[in-house]
Design a protein around this motif. Structure first.
Motif, PDB file in Angstrom:
ATOM      1  N   ASP A  28       0.854  -1.190   0.000  1.00 16.27           N
ATOM      2  CA  ASP A  28       0.000   0.000   0.000  1.00 16.27           C
ATOM      3  C   ASP A  28       0.882   1.230   0.000  1.00 16.27           C
ATOM      4  O   ASP A  28       1.604   1.483   0.969  1.00 16.27           O
ATOM      5  CB  ASP A  28      -0.906  -0.014   1.237  1.00 16.27           C
ATOM      6  N   LEU A  29       0.807   1.998  -1.063  1.00 13.92           N
ATOM      7  CA  LEU A  29       1.669   3.160  -1.243  1.00 13.92           C
ATOM      8  C   LEU A  29       1.552   4.148  -0.094  1.00 13.92           C
ATOM      9  O   LEU A  29       2.525   4.811   0.277  1.00 13.92           O
ATOM     10  CB  LEU A  29       1.294   3.841  -2.555  1.00 13.92           C
ATOM     11  N   ASN A  30       0.395   4.260   0.485  1.00 11.72           N
ATOM     12  CA  ASN A  30       0.162   5.262   1.517  1.00 11.72           C
ATOM     13  C   ASN A  30       0.940   4.975   2.799  1.00 11.72           C
ATOM     14  O   ASN A  30       1.184   5.880   3.601  1.00 11.72           O
ATOM     15  CB  ASN A  30      -1.324   5.341   1.842  1.00 11.72           C
ATOM     16  N   TRP A  31       1.384   3.738   2.983  1.00 13.07           N
ATOM     17  CA  TRP A  31       2.070   3.346   4.205  1.00 13.07           C
ATOM     18  C   TRP A  31       3.579   3.260   4.066  1.00 13.07           C
ATOM     19  O   TRP A  31       4.267   2.834   4.992  1.00 13.07           O
ATOM     20  CB  TRP A  31       1.511   2.018   4.716  1.00 13.07           C
ATOM     21  N   TYR A  32       4.071   3.663   2.914  1.00 15.95           N
ATOM     22  CA  TYR A  32       5.501   3.609   2.663  1.00 15.95           C
ATOM     23  C   TYR A  32       6.045   4.986   2.300  1.00 15.95           C
ATOM     24  O   TYR A  32       5.399   5.750   1.581  1.00 15.95           O
ATOM     25  CB  TYR A  32       5.814   2.653   1.504  1.00 15.95           C
ATOM     26  N   ALA A  49      14.578  13.445  -3.904  1.00 15.77           N
ATOM     27  CA  ALA A  49      13.278  13.876  -3.385  1.00 15.77           C
ATOM     28  C   ALA A  49      12.610  12.697  -2.696  1.00 15.77           C
ATOM     29  O   ALA A  49      12.760  11.562  -3.132  1.00 15.77           O
ATOM     30  CB  ALA A  49      12.391  14.393  -4.512  1.00 15.77           C
ATOM     31  N   THR A  50      11.861  12.996  -1.646  1.00 14.78           N
ATOM     32  CA  THR A  50      11.186  11.948  -0.881  1.00 14.78           C
ATOM     33  C   THR A  50       9.807  12.433  -0.483  1.00 14.78           C
ATOM     34  O   THR A  50       9.622  13.607  -0.175  1.00 14.78           O
ATOM     35  CB  THR A  50      11.999  11.584   0.372  1.00 14.78           C
ATOM     36  N   ILE A  51       8.863  11.507  -0.494  1.00 13.56           N
ATOM     37  CA  ILE A  51       7.526  11.789   0.008  1.00 13.56           C
ATOM     38  C   ILE A  51       7.254  10.823   1.153  1.00 13.56           C
ATOM     39  O   ILE A  51       7.400   9.612   1.013  1.00 13.56           O
ATOM     40  CB  ILE A  51       6.469  11.701  -1.123  1.00 13.56           C
ATOM     41  N   ILE A  52       6.916  11.395   2.288  1.00 15.54           N
ATOM     42  CA  ILE A  52       6.818  10.624   3.527  1.00 15.54           C
ATOM     43  C   ILE A  52       5.510   9.846   3.587  1.00 15.54           C
ATOM     44  O   ILE A  52       4.462  10.338   3.153  1.00 15.54           O
ATOM     45  CB  ILE A  52       6.939  11.556   4.745  1.00 15.54           C
ATOM     46  N   HIS A  57       4.371  14.527   3.437  1.00 12.56           N
ATOM     47  CA  HIS A  57       5.345  15.616   3.476  1.00 12.56           C
ATOM     48  C   HIS A  57       6.489  15.298   2.521  1.00 12.56           C
ATOM     49  O   HIS A  57       6.902  14.145   2.392  1.00 12.56           O
ATOM     50  CB  HIS A  57       5.879  15.789   4.893  1.00 12.56           C
ATOM     51  N   THR A  58       7.001  16.332   1.869  1.00  6.88           N
ATOM     52  CA  THR A  58       8.052  16.131   0.883  1.00  6.88           C
ATOM     53  C   THR A  58       9.372  16.769   1.303  1.00  6.88           C
ATOM     54  O   THR A  58       9.388  17.773   2.016  1.00  6.88           O
ATOM     55  CB  THR A  58       7.641  16.689  -0.482  1.00  6.88           C
ATOM     56  N   TRP A  59      10.444  16.164   0.840  1.00  7.20           N
ATOM     57  CA  TRP A  59      11.796  16.652   1.097  1.00  7.20           C
ATOM     58  C   TRP A  59      12.541  16.687  -0.227  1.00  7.20           C
ATOM     59  O   TRP A  59      12.353  15.804  -1.064  1.00  7.20           O
ATOM     60  CB  TRP A  59      12.526  15.719   2.059  1.00  7.20           C
ATOM     61  N   THR A 104      13.030   6.338   7.869  1.00  3.51           N
ATOM     62  CA  THR A 104      12.928   7.099   6.620  1.00  3.51           C
ATOM     63  C   THR A 104      12.347   8.486   6.859  1.00  3.51           C
ATOM     64  O   THR A 104      12.598   9.402   6.077  1.00  3.51           O
ATOM     65  CB  THR A 104      12.053   6.371   5.595  1.00  3.51           C
ATOM     66  N   THR A 105      11.581   8.650   7.921  1.00  2.00           N
ATOM     67  CA  THR A 105      11.036   9.970   8.222  1.00  2.00           C
ATOM     68  C   THR A 105      12.073  10.866   8.885  1.00  2.00           C
ATOM     69  O   THR A 105      11.948  12.085   8.857  1.00  2.00           O
ATOM     70  CB  THR A 105       9.799   9.850   9.126  1.00  2.00           C
ATOM     71  N   MET A 106      13.097  10.253   9.482  1.00  2.00           N
ATOM     72  CA  MET A 106      14.153  11.037  10.132  1.00  2.00           C
ATOM     73  C   MET A 106      15.280  11.363   9.157  1.00  2.00           C
ATOM     74  O   MET A 106      15.909  12.421   9.268  1.00  2.00           O
ATOM     75  CB  MET A 106      14.695  10.251  11.322  1.00  2.00           C
TER      76      MET A 106
END
Length: 127
Positions: A28-32, A49-52, A57-59, A104-106
């Motif tokens: 499930d894309l929403n959980w990764y 680039a990353t999407i949390i 949230h994007t970086w 991955t969020t840190m």
């Protein structure tokens, strides 16, 4: 099983735009957390680039801020990287990666935090 397949690369001229796609399956894309990374010739892998997971949230790496945009289409299970105003220094193999761990969020632009990878797609920016 997590699978990621990138597409959309090619040979473009400086100033052009390209959109890369990463089709995800098996989760499930929403959980990764999903990231785009690149490896230029002779260099190490770099977070672009990353999407949390969850809140989306994007970086972005400083080198692409204002030019690249990452987005997520949950219905299509696809992550996009819109790249505008491309420069020769953007030439690289671009890969998407996924992971659902909290680290991955840190460290969202650290490739070491991502466990599943696509095969990559080449983007060459040259006149």
């Amino acid at each position: 099983q997590v699978q990621l397949v990138e597409s959309g690369g090619g040979l473009v001229q400086p100033g052009d735009s390209v959109r890369l796609s990463c089709v995800a399956s098996g989760f499930d894309l929403n959980w990764y957390t999903i990231g785009w990374f690149r490896r230029a010739p002779g260099k190490g892998r770099e977070g672009v680039a990353t999407i949390i997971r969850g809140d989306g949230h994007t970086w972005y790496a400083d080198s692409v801020k204002g030019r690249f945009t990452i987005s997520r289409d949950n219905a299509e299970n696809t992550i996009y990287l819109q790249m505008n105003n491309l420069k020769p220094e953007d030439t690289a193999v671009y890969s998407c990666a996924a992971d659902n761990r909290a680290m991955t969020t840190m460290y969202p632009l650290d490739p070491a935090q991502f466990g599943s990878w696509g095969q990559g797609t080449q983007v060459t920016v040259s006149s």
